[in-house]
Design a protein around this motif. Structure first.
Motif, PDB file in Angstrom:
ATOM      1  N   VAL A 196     -31.985  97.944 -11.246  1.00 49.02           N
ATOM      2  CA  VAL A 196     -32.749  97.302 -10.174  1.00 49.02           C
ATOM      3  C   VAL A 196     -32.903  95.823 -10.506  1.00 49.02           C
ATOM      4  CG1 VAL A 196     -34.924  97.220  -8.914  1.00 49.02           C
ATOM      5  CG2 VAL A 196     -34.039  99.425  -9.693  1.00 49.02           C
ATOM      6  N   TRP A 197     -32.462  94.960  -9.579  1.00 53.85           N
ATOM      7  CA  TRP A 197     -32.555  93.510  -9.771  1.00 53.85           C
ATOM      8  C   TRP A 197     -33.624  92.944  -8.856  1.00 53.85           C
ATOM      9  CZ3 TRP A 197     -32.082  89.474 -12.624  1.00 53.85           C
ATOM     10  CH2 TRP A 197     -31.960  88.196 -12.097  1.00 53.85           C
ATOM     11  N   ASP A 198     -34.539  92.171  -9.458  1.00 51.76           N
ATOM     12  CA  ASP A 198     -35.602  91.488  -8.727  1.00 51.76           C
ATOM     13  C   ASP A 198     -35.287  89.989  -8.730  1.00 51.76           C
ATOM     14  OD1 ASP A 198     -37.917  90.132  -7.946  1.00 51.76           O
ATOM     15  OD2 ASP A 198     -39.250  91.642  -8.784  1.00 51.76           O
ATOM     16  N   PRO A 199     -34.777  89.445  -7.612  1.00 50.58           N
ATOM     17  CA  PRO A 199     -34.373  88.031  -7.600  1.00 50.58           C
ATOM     18  C   PRO A 199     -35.529  87.072  -7.837  1.00 50.58           C
ATOM     19  CG  PRO A 199     -33.417  89.216  -5.747  1.00 50.58           C
ATOM     20  CD  PRO A 199     -34.449  90.111  -6.339  1.00 50.58           C
ATOM     21  N   GLN A 200     -36.713  87.408  -7.338  1.00 54.40           N
ATOM     22  CA  GLN A 200     -37.840  86.486  -7.480  1.00 54.40           C
ATOM     23  C   GLN A 200     -38.318  86.429  -8.931  1.00 54.40           C
ATOM     24  OE1 GLN A 200     -41.314  87.359  -5.089  1.00 54.40           O
ATOM     25  NE2 GLN A 200     -41.969  85.221  -5.148  1.00 54.40           N
TER      26      GLN A 200
ATOM     27  N   LEU B  72     -24.346 111.486   3.568  1.00 53.81           N
ATOM     28  CA  LEU B  72     -22.978 110.976   3.444  1.00 53.81           C
ATOM     29  C   LEU B  72     -22.753 109.662   4.181  1.00 53.81           C
ATOM     30  CD1 LEU B  72     -20.905 114.290   3.665  1.00 53.81           C
ATOM     31  CD2 LEU B  72     -22.256 113.348   1.784  1.00 53.81           C
ATOM     32  N   PRO B  73     -23.278 109.484   5.436  1.00 56.15           N
ATOM     33  CA  PRO B  73     -23.011 108.216   6.129  1.00 56.15           C
ATOM     34  C   PRO B  73     -23.957 107.088   5.753  1.00 56.15           C
ATOM     35  CG  PRO B  73     -24.165 109.708   7.610  1.00 56.15           C
ATOM     36  CD  PRO B  73     -23.900 110.491   6.350  1.00 56.15           C
ATOM     37  N   GLY B  74     -25.145 107.412   5.167  1.00 56.40           N
ATOM     38  CA  GLY B  74     -26.171 106.385   5.045  1.00 56.40           C
ATOM     39  C   GLY B  74     -26.466 105.865   3.663  1.00 56.40           C
ATOM     40  N   GLY B  75     -25.781 106.371   2.625  1.00 51.69           N
ATOM     41  CA  GLY B  75     -26.175 106.018   1.269  1.00 51.69           C
ATOM     42  C   GLY B  75     -25.344 104.945   0.607  1.00 51.69           C
ATOM     43  N   ALA B  76     -24.766 104.026   1.377  1.00 51.49           N
ATOM     44  CA  ALA B  76     -23.896 102.992   0.802  1.00 51.49           C
ATOM     45  C   ALA B  76     -24.675 102.097  -0.159  1.00 51.49           C
ATOM     46  CB  ALA B  76     -23.264 102.165   1.908  1.00 51.49           C
ATOM     47  N   GLN B  77     -23.989 101.634  -1.196  1.00 50.99           N
ATOM     48  CA  GLN B  77     -24.589 100.754  -2.195  1.00 50.99           C
ATOM     49  C   GLN B  77     -23.602  99.636  -2.553  1.00 50.99           C
ATOM     50  OE1 GLN B  77     -26.631 102.646  -5.569  1.00 50.99           O
ATOM     51  NE2 GLN B  77     -26.292 104.649  -4.618  1.00 50.99           N
ATOM     52  N   PRO B  78     -24.120  98.551  -3.194  1.00 52.46           N
ATOM     53  CA  PRO B  78     -25.484  98.272  -3.592  1.00 52.46           C
ATOM     54  C   PRO B  78     -26.425  98.268  -2.378  1.00 52.46           C
ATOM     55  CG  PRO B  78     -23.980  96.767  -4.697  1.00 52.46           C
ATOM     56  CD  PRO B  78     -23.182  97.495  -3.655  1.00 52.46           C
ATOM     57  N   MET B  79     -27.656  98.739  -2.592  1.00 53.76           N
ATOM     58  CA  MET B  79     -28.632  98.843  -1.522  1.00 53.76           C
ATOM     59  C   MET B  79     -29.726  97.803  -1.753  1.00 53.76           C
ATOM     60  SD  MET B  79     -30.747 102.239  -0.275  1.00 53.76           S
ATOM     61  CE  MET B  79     -29.245 103.123   0.188  1.00 53.76           C
ATOM     62  N   ARG B  80     -30.138  97.161  -0.657  1.00 58.02           N
ATOM     63  CA  ARG B  80     -31.139  96.108  -0.761  1.00 58.02           C
ATOM     64  C   ARG B  80     -32.290  96.377   0.197  1.00 58.02           C
ATOM     65  NH1 ARG B  80     -26.154  94.070  -0.346  1.00 58.02           N
ATOM     66  NH2 ARG B  80     -26.379  93.513   1.845  1.00 58.02           N
ATOM     67  N   LEU B  81     -33.476  95.973  -0.215  1.00 54.72           N
ATOM     68  CA  LEU B  81     -34.608  95.983   0.705  1.00 54.72           C
ATOM     69  C   LEU B  81     -34.518  94.768   1.613  1.00 54.72           C
ATOM     70  CD1 LEU B  81     -37.607  97.087  -1.539  1.00 54.72           C
ATOM     71  CD2 LEU B  81     -36.453  98.420   0.222  1.00 54.72           C
ATOM     72  N   ASP B  82     -35.305  94.772   2.679  1.00 58.93           N
ATOM     73  CA  ASP B  82     -35.251  93.676   3.646  1.00 58.93           C
ATOM     74  C   ASP B  82     -35.458  92.329   2.965  1.00 58.93           C
ATOM     75  OD1 ASP B  82     -34.856  95.511   5.624  1.00 58.93           O
ATOM     76  OD2 ASP B  82     -36.973  95.622   6.208  1.00 58.93           O
ATOM     77  N   ALA B  83     -34.756  91.329   3.453  1.00 57.68           N
ATOM     78  CA  ALA B  83     -34.826  89.999   2.858  1.00 57.68           C
ATOM     79  C   ALA B  83     -36.193  89.377   3.063  1.00 57.68           C
ATOM     80  CB  ALA B  83     -33.750  89.102   3.458  1.00 57.68           C
TER      81      ALA B  83
ATOM     82  N   GLU C 251     -33.493  85.790   0.464  1.00 59.03           N
ATOM     83  CA  GLU C 251     -33.081  86.681  -0.612  1.00 59.03           C
ATOM     84  C   GLU C 251     -33.718  88.062  -0.424  1.00 59.03           C
ATOM     85  OE1 GLU C 251     -34.152  84.875  -4.280  1.00 59.03           O
ATOM     86  OE2 GLU C 251     -32.313  83.693  -4.394  1.00 59.03           O
ATOM     87  N   PRO C 252     -33.011  89.121  -0.849  1.00 58.71           N
ATOM     88  CA  PRO C 252     -33.608  90.454  -0.740  1.00 58.71           C
ATOM     89  C   PRO C 252     -34.784  90.594  -1.703  1.00 58.71           C
ATOM     90  CG  PRO C 252     -31.600  90.549  -2.032  1.00 58.71           C
ATOM     91  CD  PRO C 252     -31.690  89.152  -1.471  1.00 58.71           C
ATOM     92  N   GLU C 253     -35.681  91.486  -1.362  1.00 60.83           N
ATOM     93  CA  GLU C 253     -36.834  91.708  -2.228  1.00 60.83           C
ATOM     94  C   GLU C 253     -36.411  92.412  -3.511  1.00 60.83           C
ATOM     95  OE1 GLU C 253     -41.396  93.393  -1.830  1.00 60.83           O
ATOM     96  OE2 GLU C 253     -40.030  93.444  -0.142  1.00 60.83           O
ATOM     97  N   LEU C 254     -35.540  93.409  -3.394  1.00 58.55           N
ATOM     98  CA  LEU C 254     -34.981  94.117  -4.539  1.00 58.55           C
ATOM     99  C   LEU C 254     -33.580  94.589  -4.170  1.00 58.55           C
ATOM    100  CD1 LEU C 254     -37.870  96.522  -5.736  1.00 58.55           C
ATOM    101  CD2 LEU C 254     -37.121  94.433  -6.885  1.00 58.55           C
ATOM    102  N   ALA C 255     -32.744  94.785  -5.197  1.00 60.76           N
ATOM    103  CA  ALA C 255     -31.412  95.361  -4.984  1.00 60.76           C
ATOM    104  C   ALA C 255     -31.174  96.403  -6.066  1.00 60.76           C
ATOM    105  CB  ALA C 255     -30.331  94.279  -5.034  1.00 60.76           C
ATOM    106  N   ILE C 256     -30.423  97.466  -5.734  1.00 59.10           N
ATOM    107  CA  ILE C 256     -30.226  98.569  -6.666  1.00 59.10           C
ATOM    108  C   ILE C 256     -28.790  99.081  -6.609  1.00 59.10           C
ATOM    109  CG2 ILE C 256     -30.866 100.370  -5.004  1.00 59.10           C
ATOM    110  CD1 ILE C 256     -32.251 101.882  -7.277  1.00 59.10           C
ATOM    111  N   VAL C 257     -28.284  99.519  -7.757  1.00 59.58           N
ATOM    112  CA  VAL C 257     -27.117 100.396  -7.833  1.00 59.58           C
ATOM    113  C   VAL C 257     -27.582 101.627  -8.608  1.00 59.58           C
ATOM    114  CG1 VAL C 257     -25.191  98.832  -7.525  1.00 59.58           C
ATOM    115  CG2 VAL C 257     -26.268  98.978  -9.767  1.00 59.58           C
TER     116      VAL C 257
END
Length: 609
Positions: free
Chosen positions: A131-135, A58-69, A74-80
């Motif tokens: 899942v969005w891959d910016p690169q 409940l406290p940790g699943g906030a989104q959109p979620m991103r991997l470390d930049a 830019e983040p490596e990946l982002a997800i909803v």
């Protein structure tokens, strides 16, 4: 559970304030699906929106979620992400740490980083995510194998719009609310077709598929499909294997950090599921059933419902030891304009089944007051062969979809005035579906009846079940309730689909495998009970209210008038009362009223040229 939305647009930087306002509007349409939290994120060419119903971490699943930049910021990946991955703990151990949250969303995100698009093949669950891959400048839209969770998309000249429901995409002012003849055909045909989501250009991500969106365009890819497994297990072994899969599935789908219950109708499917849940729960499982005022006392058997649910519900609840609640509804509640409007808004299209939508919405709303998650027996009939159509020789032999050939869907002369060539449309869909059916192998391949029953099973699983799953998802998420469907576990579906029809009916009855796999958990009356569909009110005042509203529509005019034959509608209004013995006649009036409300509320632009 959750609601997701967003877009990819390669023509310009998407971080302008006006673009954020559009994303906010799209995300707001998903508030019922995610009442607990909201989040948005905008990249140069992508935008992601999320509404959260907190069920795990409940406290940790906030989104959109991103991997470390990365080093460039830019983040490596982002997800909803929407749904549940039931094997996330096993995948978490396989992927290794460190972890920032205890959520399944982070596991899915990390899986895509380590395994790419093949990650979806390892997931066991019901899900729809982006899942969005910016690169790489690539978006993946992914949907679970059976289509339990919805996901829609609209290709554009410069990318794509997507959302858990059409309303999210329609919230973009640039998107037309246009419906063509093909859209109306899909709406009225009772045949699921992901390539046609009623509104012009709108598509579903098909079950078992992912969609790649890049500068090269939009491409659908299948990652799972029903196959012939060359089943060699004998009947006793098959029954044991079905029970093993049901036990494992029930245990997995009971995982939640919020209150959980079951939907109980007193039929074999929901009763078996409730009993399994009770086995793996500390204390009494909460169970819920829907009923109508006076339904049991005044029940009249008809062609599809031979018994009321209530006596069986009481027996199962007592036998299994659940903490049971009956949700009893009145005709006034079913006909409440606010309720009917809510069901239309939840489904985005006029379903035309009236009280069966209204009652499901009201049931889920009442369940949500006590539980955040509920288990449903949905899909057991499609998986195990439970419908009467499976066992009616004339229906099986008909050269069309069995539920269209069956008596339930025969509605007499249409009340519509427009010729949509529905017969041709349905036939084309039927031929297309038959071309996909995996061929039988082994001894069964030489049996014409086995081959035909393989086709019937495939048709139900791929062209009928998705419509039921969408209805269940929309009605439940409209009130912020997560409904899980253990009988849609892909391992169970694959195994049972591969069994010969003679195994599925080895005791001369419907759903033989399920009955024998779970009969030790249930009272004998339920084990032997004949299939009874979801209930529909038999109160005569309900049909009278439908007729009064249809008559009012004819008196005052409406947007639906160009579509209907006024004389036939008037004749239906003035004709003899039909009750549940002629559901087709009642359904047609429901359809006219729903079409009218839809054209008004959604500002639909009809294009019938």
């Amino acid at each position: 559970m959750c609601g997701i939305c967003g877009w990819v647009d390669f023509r310009a930087d998407q971080r302008a304030p006006e673009r954020r306002a559009v994303l906010d509007a799209m995300t707001a349409t998903m508030s019922c699906r995610g009442p607990d939290a909201e989040g948005t994120w905008v990249d140069r060419h992508a935008a992601l929106g999320h509404r959260r119903l907190a069920v795990i971490d409940l406290p940790g699943g906030a989104q959109p979620m991103r991997l470390d930049a990365r080093r460039d910021g830019e983040p490596e990946l982002a997800i909803v992400y929407s749904g549940e991955t039931y094997n996330f703990r096993e995948l978490r151990a396989e992927l290794g740490g460190p972890w920032r949250t205890d959520s399944d969303t982070e596991v899915v995100l990390r899986a895509h980083r380590d395994w790419g698009a093949d990650a979806v093949r390892r997931l066991n669950g019901m899900f729809a995510y982006a899942v969005w891959d910016p690169q790489a400048e690539e978006l993946l839209l992914v949907r679970d194998r059976l289509g339990v969770k919805p996901l829609y998309y609209l290709p554009t000249a410069d990318g794509v719009r997507f959302g858990s429901e059409p309303k999210a995409i329609l919230a973009d002012p640039a998107v037309e609310r246009r419906v063509t003849r093909d859209g109306l055909r899909r709406l009225l045909s009772w045949v699921h077709d992901p390539s046609n989501a009623v509104f012009a250009g709108l598509r579903e991500v098909p079950p078992g598929h992912l969609v790649r969106v890049s500068r090269a365009g939009v491409r659908e890819e299948r990652y799972w499909q029903l196959q012939d497994t060359g089943h060699t297990d004998d009947v006793p072994t098959t029954v044991r294997r079905v029970r093993e899969l049901l036990d494992d599935t029930a245990k997995r789908q009971l995982i939640a950090d919020v209150p959980l219950g079951t939907l109980l109708s007193g039929g074999l499917d929901s009763s078996a599921l409730t009993a399994l849940a009770q086995q793996y729960t500390d204390g009494a499982v909460r169970s819920f059933a829907v009923d109508f005022t006076g339904y049991e006392e005044d029940f009249t058997p008809d062609d599809v419902r031979g018994t009321p649910d209530a006596p069986y519900v009481r027996e199962v609840a007592e036998y299994v030891g659940t903490d049971h609640t009956d949700i009893r509804l009145t005709t006034d509640q079913l006909m409440d304009p606010a309720v009917r409007s809510a069901t239309l808004h939840a489904r985005d299209i006029p379903a035309g089944i009236g009280d069966m939508d209204s009652s499901l919405y009201l049931l889920f709303k009442a369940v949500r007051a006590q539980s955040t998650v509920a288990l449903s027996g949905e899909s057991a009939d499609e998986v195990f062969g439970g419908y009467r159509d499976f066992h009616d020789a004339d229906t099986v032999a008909a050269d069309t979809f069995p539920w269209i050939a069956g008596r339930m869907m025969k509605q007499g002369p249409s009340l519509l005035a427009v010729d949509l060539d529905l017969d041709d449309y349905v036939d084309a869909q039927y031929r297309r579906a038959l071309s996909e059916v995996p061929e039988l192998t082994g001894p069964a391949a030489n049996d014409p009846h086995e081959r035909r029953m393989r086709e019937i099973c495939y048709l139900y699983l791929t062209r009928f079940l998705p419509t039921l799953l969408d209805r269940k998802d929309r009605m439940s998420m409209a009130v912020g309730l997560e409904v899980r469907v253990p009988f849609c576990d892909h391992r169970l579906v694959e195994y049972v689909f591969g069994t010969p029809w003679s195994h599925k009916t080895f005791d001369g009855r419907e759903k033989s495998l399920l009955r024998h796999a779970t009969k030790d958990l249930l009272p004998e009356s339920v084990v032997q009970r004949v299939k009874s569909p979801y209930p529909s009110t038999q109160d005569e005042t309900y049909e009278k209210a439908l007729r009064e509203r249809a008559a009012d529509l004819l008196r005052h005019g409406s947007p639906v008038e160009p579509l209907i034959d006024r004389a036939r509608v008037a004749a239906r209004i003035d004709g003899p009362m039909t009750g549940t013995h002629d559901m087709g006649a009642r359904t047609q009036l429901e359809r006219v009223l729903d079409l009218d409300a839809w054209l008004r509320d959604y500002d639909v632009q009809l294009d019938l040229t």
